[in-house]
Design an enzyme around this catalytic site. Structure first.
Site, mmCIF file in Angstrom:
data_model
loop_
_atom_site.group_PDB
_atom_site.id
_atom_site.type_symbol
_atom_site.label_atom_id
_atom_site.label_comp_id
_atom_site.label_asym_id
_atom_site.label_seq_id
_atom_site.Cartn_x
_atom_site.Cartn_y
_atom_site.Cartn_z
ATOM 1 N N SER A 1 -56.982 50.526 -32.951
ATOM 2 C CA SER A 1 -57.361 51.863 -32.524
ATOM 3 C C SER A 1 -57.550 52.801 -33.724
ATOM 4 C CB SER A 1 -56.304 52.393 -31.545
ATOM 5 O OG SER A 1 -56.777 53.504 -30.836
ATOM 6 N N HIS B 1 -57.041 48.606 -23.734
ATOM 7 C CA HIS B 1 -57.091 49.067 -25.123
ATOM 8 C C HIS B 1 -56.057 48.376 -26.001
ATOM 9 C CE1 HIS B 1 -58.418 51.845 -28.184
ATOM 10 N NE2 HIS B 1 -57.196 52.311 -28.374
ATOM 11 N N ASP C 1 -62.659 49.375 -21.521
ATOM 12 C CA ASP C 1 -61.656 50.129 -22.272
ATOM 13 C C ASP C 1 -61.800 51.609 -21.940
ATOM 14 O OD1 ASP C 1 -60.096 51.415 -24.175
ATOM 15 O OD2 ASP C 1 -60.687 50.089 -25.814
#
Length: 279
Positions: free
Chosen positions: A95, A245, A217
């Site tokens: 991320s 995610h 996602d």
């Protein structure tokens, strides 16, 4: 234990010559890599750490001015590499850590060999033709909820981000991870993350990069992964079967396989070779 090690709770394992640094995302800590890291310890030296404000890091080291942008976190990555004399680093970022690792590699490219980005985004806000996934009002509401009802925000956000209804324990684990964070620091990290825009920095990145895009996602739309692939030189794009995610938690086997395949395909190609080939 040196100061950097204590600040970021650095843990090193494995016995390989080359180093893989695993960097966790927002609201998490190094424990999120527990299903992934052991698979690489036979062949690589594995480095895990917590960003300041996360996990078992030194909360006293948190400086709101330093961490007002992602570059403060990128400097910590560089500090860890320098403190332990690491080189030829494969940086695996989940991320927001994908952009943190990219920024660090732009600042000190001689330390890095490859970037592997899991669920990355250079900008989370919609901007004209660019679809980042969120409107500014969405982020404003999220930040306000974090400030007013942190536990409520965690219980709302965890199932959306994990997107794995068949394994409710994973959602509860993510919720506990969110709640364990310091609320003030977590809110600022969220603000820095979701309002960051590093699209203009992509052209400066010259490392071979694997972009691992999760399907369905809720945090990072498919268009974002495709945008990164178009704007990052030497990038490869891999659409995962994993939903949500957090594929390193929900689908560790697929995550390991894709990373291993990529590293195998690029085995023997060093940074020095790329400089000689591309000038």
């Amino acid at each position: 234990m040196n100061l950097v090690s204590a600040r970021n709770r650095v843990n090193i394992s494995g016995r390989g010559d080359q180093t893989i640094v695993f960097a966790h995302g927002f609201g998490c800590d190094q424990s999120m890599w527990r299903y992934i890291a052991p698979a690489f310890e036979e062949k690589y030296r594995v480095v895990l750490f917590d960003y300041v404000g996360s996990g078992e890091s030194d909360l006293h080291a948190y400086d709101p001015k330093k961490y007002h942008t992602l570059r403060g976190y990128a400097q910590d990555v560089i500090d860890i590499i320098e403190a332990f004399g690491l080189h030829n680093v494969i940086f695996v970022g989940h991320s927001v850590s994908s952009m943190i690792g990219m920024l660090a590699s732009i600042e000190q490219p001689e330390y890095f060999d490859k970037l592997i980005m899991i669920g990355p985004s250079p900008c989370y806000l919609n901007d004209g033709d660019y679809k980042g996934g969120f409107e500014k009002s969405d982020i404003d509401e999220l930040l306000e909820m974090m400030e007013m009802n942190f536990a409520g925000w965690a219980s709302m956000m965890a199932p959306l981000a994990m997107n794995n209804l068949e394994h409710p324990k994973l959602t509860k684990e993510l919720e506990r991870s969110f709640i364990s964070s310091d609320p003030v620091i977590a809110r600022q990290f969220a603000e820095v993350t979701f309002y960051s825009d590093h699209r203009s920095d992509l052209a400066q990145s010259n490392l071979p990069t694997l972009i691992m895009q999760c399907s369905d996602d809720s945090i990072v739309p498919l268009e974002v992964g495709q945008y990164l692939h178009q704007h990052l030189k030497h990038s490869s794009f891999q659409l995962m079967e994993a939903k949500g995610h957090y594929p390193h938690i929900s689908h560790p086997e697929e995550t390991i396989r894709l990373i291993e395949n990529y590293l195998h395909q690029h085995e023997g190609t060093t940074r020095k070779d790329r400089i000689l080939n591309h000038g």
